[in-house]
Enzyme design. Structure first.
Site, PDB file in Angstrom:
ATOM      1  N   TYR A   1       5.593 101.672 109.742  1.00  0.00           N
ATOM      2  CA  TYR A   1       5.496 101.568 108.276  1.00  0.00           C
ATOM      3  C   TYR A   1       6.512 102.476 107.593  1.00  0.00           C
ATOM      4  CZ  TYR A   1       3.658 101.771 103.561  1.00  0.00           C
ATOM      5  OH  TYR A   1       3.543 101.715 102.204  1.00  0.00           O
TER       6      TYR A   1
ATOM      7  N   SER B   1      17.026 102.863  92.233  1.00  0.00           N
ATOM      8  CA  SER B   1      16.361 102.789  93.533  1.00  0.00           C
ATOM      9  C   SER B   1      16.187 101.333  93.938  1.00  0.00           C
ATOM     10  CB  SER B   1      14.983 103.460  93.456  1.00  0.00           C
ATOM     11  OG  SER B   1      14.270 103.330  94.677  1.00  0.00           O
TER      12      SER B   1
ATOM     13  N   HIS C   1      13.919 100.975  96.392  1.00  0.00           N
ATOM     14  CA  HIS C   1      12.651 101.201  97.081  1.00  0.00           C
ATOM     15  C   HIS C   1      12.860 101.437  98.579  1.00  0.00           C
ATOM     16  CE1 HIS C   1       8.288 100.651  95.803  1.00  0.00           C
ATOM     17  NE2 HIS C   1       8.175 101.053  97.058  1.00  0.00           N
TER      18      HIS C   1
ATOM     19  N   ARG D   1      12.339 109.354 103.197  1.00  0.00           N
ATOM     20  CA  ARG D   1      12.026 109.409 104.630  1.00  0.00           C
ATOM     21  C   ARG D   1      12.336 110.777 105.246  1.00  0.00           C
ATOM     22  NH1 ARG D   1      14.043 104.012 103.990  1.00  0.00           N
ATOM     23  NH2 ARG D   1      12.484 102.416 104.560  1.00  0.00           N
TER      24      ARG D   1
END
Length: 342
Positions: free
Chosen positions: A22, A237, A239, A295
């Site tokens: 994910y 962005s 996403h 991340r």
């Protein structure tokens, strides 16, 4: 090898497979997710010489909040899967580095538990049930959130491909939507609203009394419309490549949006593939007020909790300082578009 370059692999060893998948995956074929970092590697720089860089400062402000670094933390969910303290550890680490966190509306900890830590904003998915949305944002404002970040690129969730059990089948319910009181509410009312217009900006600003940032913008005309509708800032962005696959890389989308917003007084942020101080310098030179990492912050949280987040942000800021020194730019205002070659 940079310590930061080891984080993703170390996090892989620690995270359950569904959660790792994910965190890593992009939408569709993963085109946008795959090209994000390379898009920041492509530009070339035109550094100044014979400039006094004996003292270089990365201090700046975002929506009136003073920060020691323009490298901030983007909203991500399932942080309690990365570390038992979840968003609390993320905030503690960011605050220690002089940074700021945008906390997901899907946070796994109550907003009230974030009150005693560093500055933070709340990210908002507007739900079909507007009342639940306002109640959630009210909790955030009461707990100290300083701005609302409206995620505008998610009328529905981008399709992800994968095998094996879904993360939603394996994550405890208490790690999700902790701040949304969905008890007894029909599931459809918890889905994301697909009928948003620019009017939602003023609605959120009025309902919360907080400045509104619109996140997920890739077009200059949309950016201008957001500011005209009352947005205090626009966040470029795609996403993390997790919505419309094939959406333009943010490094390419940023310059025309910066040009479109020049003179409006609106702030401008960007995320997506920023992995080192040179990337941050390029983004700031092209008009960003600040940059966000997603991340990498998750990997740092997974590996070493608050200490890892602090170390990551401190290292990225040190790289930015080094790049600014070599570029002949002693402070954030001196980062201008002419530093980036056409």
């Amino acid at each position: 090898m940079r310590w930061m370059d080891t984080l993703a692999r170390e996090a892989e060893r620690r995270l359950p497979t569904p959660v790792l998948t994910y965190f890593q995956q992009g939408a569709g074929a993963g085109l946008s997710a795959a090209e994000a970092e390379a898009s920041w590697d492509a530009p070339r720089l035109l550094p100044h010489v014979l400039r006094d860089v004996s003292a270089v400062s990365t201090r700046t402000s975002v929506l009136g909040t003073e920060v020691d670094t323009p490298v901030l933390v983007a909203p991500t969910t399932l942080q309690r899967q990365a570390h038992e303290e979840g968003e609390v550890a993320m905030l503690r680490g960011a605050a220690a580095a002089g940074s700021l966190v945008c906390v997901s509306s899907n946070a796994g900890v109550p907003f009230r538990s974030l009150t005693d830590f560093g500055p933070w904003w709340v990210q908002a998915y507007v739900l079909r049930d507007r009342k639940l949305t306002v109640e959630m944002l009210d909790r955030a404002r009461t707990a100290g959130a300083r701005a609302v970040v409206l995620t505008a690129d998610t009328p529905v969730v981008g399709e992800k491909y994968g095998t094996g059990p879904s993360v939603w089948e394996t994550v405890p319910p208490e790690h999700l939507l902790t701040n949304v009181d969905g008890q007894g509410v029909a599931e459809a009312r918890l889905e994301k609203a697909a009928d948003l217009t620019p009017a939602a900006i003023d609605w959120l600003r009025t309902a919360t009394g907080l400045p509104v940032v619109v996140k997920g913008v890739l077009r200059a005309d949309d950016a201008r419309e957001c500011v005209a509708a009352g947005a205090s800032a626009v966040w470029v962005s795609n996403h993390g490549g997790r919505q419309l696959d094939g959406a333009l890389a943010t490094a390419r989308a940023l310059p025309p949006i910066a040009e479109a917003l020049a003179g409006t007084g609106a702030e401008l942020y960007v995320d997506g593939g920023i992995r080192n101080g040179r990337h941050a310098l390029i983004a700031l030179a092209l008009g960003a007020t600040a940059v966000f990492v997603g991340r990498p912050a998750l990997w740092a949280l997974t590996v070493d909790g608050a200490t890892g987040v602090e170390r990551l942000l401190t290292a990225l800021t040190a790289e930015l300082t080094h790049a600014m020194t070599l570029a002949g730019t002693p402070d954030i205002p001196s980062l201008t578009p002419d530093l980036v070659a056409d």
